[in-house]
Design an enzyme around this catalytic site. Structure first.
Site, PDB file in Angstrom:
ATOM      1  N   LYS A  80       0.853  -1.198   0.000  1.00 48.79           N
ATOM      2  CA  LYS A  80       0.000   0.000   0.000  1.00 48.79           C
ATOM      3  C   LYS A  80       0.887   1.245   0.000  1.00 48.79           C
ATOM      4  O   LYS A  80       1.941   1.264   0.663  1.00 48.79           O
ATOM      5  CB  LYS A  80      -0.889  -0.031   1.248  1.00 48.79           C
ATOM      6  CG  LYS A  80      -1.941   1.055   1.318  1.00 48.79           C
ATOM      7  CD  LYS A  80      -2.846   0.872   2.535  1.00 48.79           C
ATOM      8  CE  LYS A  80      -3.916   1.929   2.634  1.00 48.79           C
ATOM      9  NZ  LYS A  80      -4.808   1.735   3.795  1.00 48.79           N
ATOM     10  N   SER A 155      -9.683   1.773   2.914  1.00 48.16           N
ATOM     11  CA  SER A 155      -8.829   2.506   2.014  1.00 48.16           C
ATOM     12  C   SER A 155      -7.796   1.657   1.283  1.00 48.16           C
ATOM     13  O   SER A 155      -7.186   2.147   0.329  1.00 48.16           O
ATOM     14  CB  SER A 155      -8.094   3.609   2.794  1.00 48.16           C
ATOM     15  OG  SER A 155      -7.250   3.039   3.771  1.00 48.16           O
ATOM     16  N   SER A 179      -9.839  -0.495   7.122  1.00 47.91           N
ATOM     17  CA  SER A 179      -9.259  -0.363   5.780  1.00 47.91           C
ATOM     18  C   SER A 179      -8.576  -1.592   5.203  1.00 47.91           C
ATOM     19  O   SER A 179      -8.236  -1.595   4.029  1.00 47.91           O
ATOM     20  CB  SER A 179      -8.268   0.794   5.754  1.00 47.91           C
ATOM     21  OG  SER A 179      -8.961   1.975   5.525  1.00 47.91           O
TER      22      SER A 179
HETATM   23  N1  GLN Z   1     -13.043   4.063   6.274  1.00 43.99           N
HETATM   24  C1  GLN Z   1     -12.497   4.522   7.528  1.00 43.99           C
HETATM   25  C2  GLN Z   1     -12.135   5.967   7.419  1.00 43.99           C
HETATM   26  O1  GLN Z   1     -12.467   6.522   6.448  1.00 43.99           O
HETATM   27  C3  GLN Z   1     -11.314   3.691   7.897  1.00 43.99           C
HETATM   28  C4  GLN Z   1     -10.115   4.019   7.113  1.00 43.99           C
HETATM   29  C5  GLN Z   1      -8.928   3.238   7.511  1.00 43.99           C
HETATM   30  O2  GLN Z   1      -9.028   2.213   8.195  1.00 43.99           O
HETATM   31  N2  GLN Z   1      -7.775   3.729   7.132  1.00 43.99           N
HETATM   32  O3  GLN Z   1     -11.536   6.539   8.268  1.00 43.99           O
END
Ligand code: GLN
Length: 486
Positions: A80, A155, A179
């Protein structure tokens, strides 16, 4: 030559379809060159459609046509784009970090290199890991391999889509509120958020420092265990990493699940949730029963506050972590007449809309007069949520729930409604608030062929029980064998 025409020696499996474990075994005999060739041709044909990779790593040691040694035997793996790799541009899919080349490796990268993995590519993501759909990337959205009109989740959407589409053998992601798990669920693969402190975050570009964890996204539970053996452990460069000894996670895969107690939290089966998701998770509970586990109802009474608490505490941490991106030290800079204008223009032009929303919200909840009402209160409710899990784990060994309340949604469906987007993490966020480990793994498909994921949660540092139950379930159902039609 196309990817599908490169065949493995044994059987008729095209090389790109091998699991990480199979690829390691293959490379130990045949070398990793043909594995690379297979992935490159696969990625060349699919990446223009899926947009899962931002960059390919051309500077690594060249692949060999002869046997490769080391635990990971030179097998390609993808990272990532918020995990620092020395000498390679790392941007968090944000314009503000364009051109940023870290002068050091994250600890996980160092560990992968030492174990003999080869870094193949860097994966698209939501900008700074803010999102659940991969639509907030400055480099365009990622498409879901099962239906390219739908999101892959976020994400870590690029990591999940690439693994699901057999464009890589495994990937690393990060998980602050879901994410790793939610994109794993949306793409029909396995994703583990380890216990807070289990893996060093040195070199992970910080979002919410009291939540962030790095973890694997893989085709199978076994692949995930192999990677955890390499990644887990204490690191003196990350003071939040835990000194607990690291077990051999692959040993847990062979253990029976007879007698295991699995809890179904009533608060996770809520009014309005998708019927197909609910049914396949309830069916999964029946399968566990058949395998000898005992299913028990449990209660996590403060669940309803999780999303609100997360969007106070996580944005507060994000706003202070993002303070360092001001055009001075990293990446992008807008030239200006004085320093103040340079900061202002760099941040205005460098950050996307969701990053700006979070910086504003976070700055607000931390400001004088509001800190007690929001941030401090949020931390107190967080303690109650963590306490819910401590109580529940007195009764059960694992907790089973859906990973997300719906199957993958359409691109654009929630992007203009932040609240609807935030609610898609309702089942994953409590896990990060509590710091416990949880895995998403496939538990079925909708009638229209979209993957559904379930979440297995465990006590802190008890990833082994997740591996044990997850592997037994996976072997019983074989969902991992189904592939998207691309
Ligand atoms: N979707 C969640 C957010 O927008 C989690 C994102 C993540 O785990 N990086 O914060």
């Amino acid at each position: 030559m196309t990817g599908s025409s490169i065949k493995a020696e044994k059987g008729n499996t095209p090389l790109h379809q091998l699991t990480f474990k199979e690829a390691i075994d293959y490379s130990k005999k045949e070398g990793n060159k043909t594995l690379f060739d297979a992935l490159i041709s696969r990625a060349e044909s699919l990446n223009p459609r899926l947009n899962a990779f931002l960059r390919f790593n051309k500077s690594d040691s060249p692949p060999h046509p002869s046997p490769v040694t080391g635990p990971l035997a030179g097998v390609p793996i993808s990272i990532k784009d918020n995990i620092c790799i020395r000498g390679l541009e790392t941007t968090c899919a944000s314009k503000i970090l364009a051109g940023h080349v870290p002068p050091y490796d994250a600890t996980v990268i160092e560990k992968l290199k030492t174990a003999g993995a080869t870094l193949f590519s860097q994966c698209n993501m939501d900008e700074f890991a803010f999102g659940s759909s991969n639509e907030s990337s400055a480099f365009g959205p990622v498409k879901n391999p099962w239906d390219i009109e739908r999101v892959p989740g976020g994400s870590s959407g690029g990591s999940a889509a690439a693994v699901a589409a057999d464009m890589t053998y495994a990937a690393l992601g990060s998980d602050t509120g879901g994410s790793i798990r939610q994109p794993a669920a949306f793409c029909g693969i396995v994703g583990l958020k380890p216990t807070y402190g289990r893996i060093s975050r040195y070199g992970l570009i910080a979002f919410g420092s009291s939540f962030d964890q790095i973890g694997p996204l893989t085709k199978t539970v076994e692949d995930c265990a192999i990677l955890m053996n390499i990644l887990a452990g204490h690191d003196s460069r990350d003071s939040t990493s835990a000194p607990n000894p690291v077990p051999d996670y692959t040993k847990a895969l062979t253990q029976q699940i007879k007698g295991l107690k699995i809890g179904l939290p009533k608060e996770y089966f809520v009014e309005g949730m998708d019927k197909e998701v609910e049914k396949s998770v309830r069916d999964a509970a029946e399968i566990f029963k058949k395998l000898g586990a005992e299913i028990k109802p449990v209660s996590l009474p403060h669940t309803e506050y999780s999303v609100a608490v997360y969007y106070i505490v996580a944005v507060a941490e994000a706003s202070s972590n993002l303070g360092r991106f001001d055009g001075v030290e990293f990446g992008f800079r807008v030239p200006a007449k004085d320093l103040k204008e340079m900061y202002f223009e760099t941040r205005s032009q460098g950050f996307g809309a969701e990053a700006k929303r979070r910086i504003l919200l976070g700055t607000f909840v931390l400001s004088a007069g509001y800190y007690e009402a929001y941030y401090l209160k949020g931390q107190k409710v967080r303690t109650l949520i963590r306490e819910d899990f401590t109580q529940a784990f007195k009764e059960v060994d694992l907790i089973l729930s859906p990973t997300a309340p719906t199957p993958p949604f359409k691109i654009g469906e929630k992007s203009s409604d932040p609240l609807a987007m935030y609610l898609s993490d309702i089942f994953t966020i409590p896990v990060n608030l509590a710091g416990i480990p949880a895995m998403s793994l496939p538990c079925g498909f909708t009638k229209s062929g979209l993957p559904i994921g379930m979440q297995l949660m465990a006590k802190p540092f008890d990833e082994e029980t997740i591996f044990r139950a997850g592997h037994a379930f996976e072997q019983e159902t074989g969902y991992y064998k189904q592939k998207p039609k691309l």
